[in-house]
Design a protein around this motif. Sequence first.
Motif, PDB file in Angstrom:
ATOM      1  N   LEU A  41       0.845  -1.192   0.000  1.00 54.60           N
ATOM      2  CA  LEU A  41       0.000   0.000   0.000  1.00 54.60           C
ATOM      3  C   LEU A  41       0.877   1.238   0.000  1.00 54.60           C
ATOM      4  N   GLY A  42       0.329   2.331  -0.478  1.00 53.15           N
ATOM      5  CA  GLY A  42       1.071   3.577  -0.369  1.00 53.15           C
ATOM      6  C   GLY A  42       0.530   4.599  -1.336  1.00 53.15           C
ATOM      7  N   PHE A 226       3.394  -0.922   4.071  1.00 54.17           N
ATOM      8  CA  PHE A 226       3.051   0.446   3.680  1.00 54.17           C
ATOM      9  C   PHE A 226       4.309   1.173   3.252  1.00 54.17           C
ATOM     10  N   THR A 250       1.370   6.231   7.960  1.00 53.23           N
ATOM     11  CA  THR A 250       0.411   5.149   7.689  1.00 53.23           C
ATOM     12  C   THR A 250      -0.981   5.570   8.156  1.00 53.23           C
TER      13      THR A 250
END
Length: 258
Positions: A41-42, A226, A250
Amino acid sequence: MTATATPPMVEAIGVHKYYGSNLVVKGIDLSVTQGEVMCLLGPSGSGKSTFLRCINHLEKINAGTIRVAGELVGYRQHNDRLHELRDAEIATRRSEIGMVFQQFNLFPHMTVLQNLIEAPVLVRREKAAEARARARTLLERVGLADKADAYPRSLSGGQQQRVAIARALNMRPKLMLFDEPTSALDPELVGEVLDVMRDLAADGMTMIVVTHEIAFAREVADTVTFMDDGVVVESGTPAEVLGNPRHPRTQSFLAKVL
Ligand code: ADP
Ligand code: MG
């Protein structure tokens, strides 16, 4: 660990990648074991796609190492020395890694079945009959047995992406990389693609999935990582990273996407 322990499927150590003078991957360390599903994710621009492309020999890294199933990406060891891989060797290594992109990238002038058998026959030199038999099984598995003779343009986006997944699987990869596989789809078509990926995960495939589908990550991922600004900010179980993120970056990202 015993001496016979299998190496991680993916191991990145200190990976750096520049585009020109622009450093976009700034020292990534991560490890994905066999059978693990990692969701990456990011925010946009954090280097997720670049990192996947580095794993898959589509970009050369500037520092650090990446190993896939114990083999150094980009190099072959011979007589205690490292040699850069030749194009044919890169093609062989790449054929062991399946990659699915946001845009489905099917061959438009080929039927679904032809899309699935092209690479196994041309790259792997498999017998067409074998590749075709496996292709039919895979099409059944992704719910598209009746579309074998259809052309991509006649399919919905969700169907095309399921074909793209089946096509990647027909190379019998040891690792699957997904780069936002549902981002280009109409919302009502996202579920059918995630279902196929969920099935693949349950079957034990090692997967790295760049996605904004937080519910999918929570349910299917073993590890959630993340990334922000070219580094891994935190990594852990879905409960840790999604349920109780430690890092402010995050937390603010999740506040936006949840
Ligand atoms: P993400 O997938 O997390 O959105 P990317 O890996 O696509 O991030 O991009 C990371 C950074 O690298 C961005 O600043 C992007 O503009 C830049 N970038 C990506 N691809 C290229 C390229 N082929 N040439 C130059 N810069 C690139
Ligand atoms: Mg991207």
